[in-house]
Design a protein around this motif. Structure first.
Motif, PDB file in Angstrom:
ATOM      1  N   TYR B  51     111.795  71.870  65.832  1.00  0.00           N
ATOM      2  CA  TYR B  51     112.487  70.650  66.293  1.00  0.00           C
ATOM      3  C   TYR B  51     113.054  69.842  65.123  1.00  0.00           C
ATOM      4  N   ASP B  53     111.879  69.007  62.427  1.00  0.00           N
ATOM      5  CA  ASP B  53     110.945  68.027  61.850  1.00  0.00           C
ATOM      6  C   ASP B  53     111.219  66.610  62.348  1.00  0.00           C
ATOM      7  N   TYR B  54     111.868  66.488  63.501  1.00  0.00           N
ATOM      8  CA  TYR B  54     112.133  65.150  64.042  1.00  0.00           C
ATOM      9  C   TYR B  54     110.819  64.393  64.213  1.00  0.00           C
ATOM     10  N   LEU B  55     110.869  63.109  64.011  1.00  0.00           N
ATOM     11  CA  LEU B  55     109.716  62.202  64.147  1.00  0.00           C
ATOM     12  C   LEU B  55     108.712  62.446  63.015  1.00  0.00           C
TER      13      LEU B  55
END
Lengths: 83, 224
Positions: B51, B53-55
């Motif tokens: 993803y 590394d979102y968030l």
């Protein structure tokens, strides 16, 4: 139902190193600014429909607990206002 | 069959399958939107950038539906190994304690490191001697192990630290700590011995033709 904006503020717990903030602080100092410390926070603004402010806050709180914050390293707070 | 869970953005899934196959295991990639195969006898959460590394690294993948099945399998004793992004996913999902967060250097660290085997009495480290020094590659921007002092003491008391970053001679020093990890911790056990995570990449140090096979012992842990 009323539309609310829940503002979730996520910050590192005191004492947890924040290398990005340290790097940013050094960059500000290189530019000639004087400062003692600098902290990053992450702020999420969540629009949602709820029966009342309490319900909106409860739901936003659960979002923070389950995803937006990592309780091992983060503290968070939730504030709700009518959108 | 060892299921190597492939998330969007995983990039060490093929390496893991190849290294496991070289060790004689039957291993297959399983797309995260597909169910875990019935015949799953082991699970790898591979490295990469799930993803984007979102968030936070691993935060999204840890909440994906397949992780419910992974947690259930782990609870039944199916061995689970998380490597790099898989280690972040393990911690974010609560399978293992602590968090892997931004390196103290604030940089992506891609290098070979030395690790001291802290507990050789687990399936993941049985191939080594306690105190043995092995060499593995790391490649991560968020690998700094963090945990509150009280739980860290429990972790040490329960002998759940598998590897610590060290120098070539096995000395655990600040200089040998590539990312500022608490206690130089590079890998830990979950609540049970069947679940382990580590930031270094054993699958990148398992094929003889790559010149370093120090990681084979970790993967051999799937034999039990």
């Amino acid at each position: 139902m009323t539309t609310y904006t829940a503002t979730v503020t996520v910050r590192l717990k005191r004492g947890v190193l924040d290398p990005e903030a340290e790097t940013t602080k050094r960059a500000l100092e290189r530019l000639g600014f004087e400062l003692d410390a600098l902290r990053f926070t992450e702020r999420y603004e969540v629009d949602l429909d709820a029966a009342d402010a309490d319900e909106a806050e409860t739901r936003a709180d659960e979002m923070a607990e389950r995803l937006l914050a990592n309780p091992t390293i983060h503290d968070y707070e939730v504030a709700v206002a009518e959108a | 069959m060892i299921a190597v869970v492939q998330f969007g953005g995983s990039n060490c899934d093929r390496d893991a399958v190849r290294a496991l196959s070289d060790l004689g295991f039957e291993a297959e990639r399983v797309w995260h939107e597909d169910p875990l195969p019935e015949e799953t006898t082991g699970i790898v959460l591979p490295g990469g950038f799930s993803y984007g590394d979102y968030l936070r690294g691993g935060a999204m993948a840890a909440r994906s539906p397949i992780m419910k099945s992974v947690r259930e399998a782990a609870a039944e004793g199916v061995p689970v190994l998380g490597v790099c992004n898989g280690a972040q996913i393990g911690c974010e999902s609560g399978l293992t304690p602590g968090a892997f967060t931004t390196n103290a250097s604030a940089r992506f660290q891609c290098e070979h490191v030395y690790l001291r085997v802290e507990n050789a009495d687990t399936r993941w480290t049985a191939a080594y001697e306690e105190g043995e020094v092995i060499e593995l590659p790391i490649a991560h921007g968020e690998g700094r192990f963090e945990l509150d002092a009280e739980r860290y003491e429990e972790l040490e008391a329960d002998d759940r630290i598998l590897f610590r970053y060290c120098d070539e001679d096995g000395n655990v020093t600040d200089e040998a700590n590539p990312n500022g990890s608490l206690g130089n911790v590079a890998g830990v056990l979950g609540d049970s011995e069947s679940v382990a995570v580590l930031m270094p990449h054993p699958e990148r140090a398992s094929l003889p033709q790559l010149g370093n096979t120090d990681g084979r012992g970790v993967l051999a842990g799937f034999e039990g």
